[in-house]
Design an enzyme around this catalytic site. Structure first.
Site, PDB file in Angstrom:
ATOM      1  N   ARG A   1       0.826  -1.211   0.000  1.00  0.00           N
ATOM      2  CA  ARG A   1       0.000   0.000   0.000  1.00  0.00           C
ATOM      3  C   ARG A   1       0.858   1.259   0.000  1.00  0.00           C
ATOM      4  O   ARG A   1       0.515   2.262  -0.643  1.00  0.00           O
ATOM      5  CB  ARG A   1      -0.934  -0.014   1.212  1.00  0.00           C
TER       6      ARG A   1
ATOM      7  N   HIS B   1       0.542   4.435  -2.589  1.00  0.00           N
ATOM      8  CA  HIS B   1       0.319   5.801  -2.120  1.00  0.00           C
ATOM      9  C   HIS B   1       1.492   6.718  -2.442  1.00  0.00           C
ATOM     10  O   HIS B   1       1.309   7.933  -2.519  1.00  0.00           O
ATOM     11  CB  HIS B   1       0.014   5.802  -0.618  1.00  0.00           C
TER      12      HIS B   1
ATOM     13  N   ASN C   1      -3.653   8.801   4.572  1.00  0.00           N
ATOM     14  CA  ASN C   1      -2.520   8.142   5.228  1.00  0.00           C
ATOM     15  C   ASN C   1      -2.550   8.234   6.750  1.00  0.00           C
ATOM     16  O   ASN C   1      -1.973   7.384   7.436  1.00  0.00           O
ATOM     17  CB  ASN C   1      -1.202   8.755   4.726  1.00  0.00           C
TER      18      ASN C   1
ATOM     19  N   HIS D   1      -6.364  -5.697  -2.745  1.00  0.00           N
ATOM     20  CA  HIS D   1      -7.239  -5.781  -1.570  1.00  0.00           C
ATOM     21  C   HIS D   1      -7.619  -7.220  -1.236  1.00  0.00           C
ATOM     22  O   HIS D   1      -8.457  -7.449  -0.380  1.00  0.00           O
ATOM     23  CB  HIS D   1      -8.497  -4.931  -1.774  1.00  0.00           C
TER      24      HIS D   1
END
Length: 329
Positions: free
Chosen positions: A71, A75, A103, A202
């Site tokens: 992740r 990001h 975040n 996911h």
């Protein structure tokens, strides 16, 4: 004689043009060099063997950490490209990305990246960027949790600044509808198929109550038993239990496979943005393909990760090679 002089002058002019063209190409190469899978083959031949044991150790301690590192890479890349900007702590001159809305109380694994960087610095000091360390760690995390392997393209350099505002505006939200998701991915050169494939990340990891509360209490395109189960650990009232966690994939939250897509078909996507991929829209057919053919999902996921890793890297003389991923040199 005049003709010869004219010919020689023309030849000299041609050579000058060629020399100028070479200089221009060289100067472009210094700032727009391409990423390559063998970028550190000579300058840091033990790079991969320095990274993987640290990732393995972190996942052994907590399997969820693999999803958290993956992740971080997402990001980072979605905010001004894959440049390690997410890893920077706030300074007096800029407010960084760590406390941006997507975040804050959510992005994690920074200490693992620190440990990896320390191991890499011992192997080859001042050579490998934090942006590349993160890219390799994301690949290793995927593989160690059962996902596909790929050759990571390298040669990124690290940003000297970060932007909380850019992170707030660039990272897709769990509240996004399908059109918003497609638009955000398309803006970065990622196709609708890339969107669906990359969302398959996911299949591992956890989500906070604050990100799925509205779905389990208010939405109708959700399996009733899933909604009931999730409500038990996510109070209706905002501010209560916001950071309580639930697995994005109920069956195998620490195993990388295609259950995520099977869940979507059964209306068991945890996030609003997840279920948008299978809700009577243009991506339903891709979800069906991935749910029934895991190999297709895995190969498309790899293609999507490589494309995402190509988003606006700093190369050549731009940026720097940070010694400490949390601060500029």
């Amino acid at each position: 004689m005049l003709a010869l002089a004219s010919s020689m002058a023309s030849l000299s002019f041609s050579r000058a043009i060629v020399a100028l063209a070479i200089l221009v190409m060289l100067s472009m190469g210094s700032s727009d060099a391409q990423l390559s899978t063998d970028f550190y083959s000579k300058s840091c031949p033990n790079l991969f063997s320095a990274v993987k044991p640290v990732v393995q150790s972190a996942i052994n301690k907590e399997a969820r950490m693999g999803a958290s590192i993956l992740r971080l890479f997402f990001h980072d890349c979605f905010v001004n490209g894959c440049d390690g900007s997410l890893l920077l702590d706030d300074t007096s001159s800029f407010t960084g990305e760590k406390n941006a809305a997507p975040n804050q109380n959510s992005a994690r694994g920074f200490e693992v990246i620190d440990s990896i960087k320390s191991a890499v610095e011992k192997a080859c000091p001042g050579v490998v960027s934090c942006a590349d360390v993160l890219a390799i760690a994301a690949r290793d995390s995927t593989v160690l949790l059962g996902g596909p392997n790929w050759d990571v393209k390298l040669g990124r350099r690290d940003a000297r600044t970060a932007s909380q505002a850019a992170a707030n505006n660039s990272i897709p939200r769990p509240t996004f509808n399908l059109n918003q998701l497609i638009s955000r991915f398309n803006a970065l050169g990622l196709s609708t198929r890339d969107l669906v494939a990359l969302s398959g990340s996911h299949t591992i990891g956890q989500a906070r109550c604050t990100n799925f509360r509205a779905r389990v209490y208010n939405e109708t395109n959700i399996d009733a038993s899933l909604a009931q189960t999730r409500r038990s650990n996510c109070p209706r009232t905002s501010g209560s239990g916001d950071n309580n966690l639930a697995p994005l994939d109920l069956q195998t939250p620490t195993r990388f496979e295609n259950n995520y897509y099977k869940n979507l078909i059964n209306r068991r996507g945890l996030l609003h943005s997840d279920q948008q991929l299978f809700n009577g829209g243009s991506t339903d057919s891709i979800v069906r393909t991935y749910s029934s053919n895991e190999n297709t999902f895995r190969s498309d996921f790899v293609a999507g990760m490589i494309k995402m890793g190509d988003i606006r890297p700093l190369t050549g003389s731009r940026g720097e090679i940070r010694k400490n991923c949390r601060r500029i040199n």
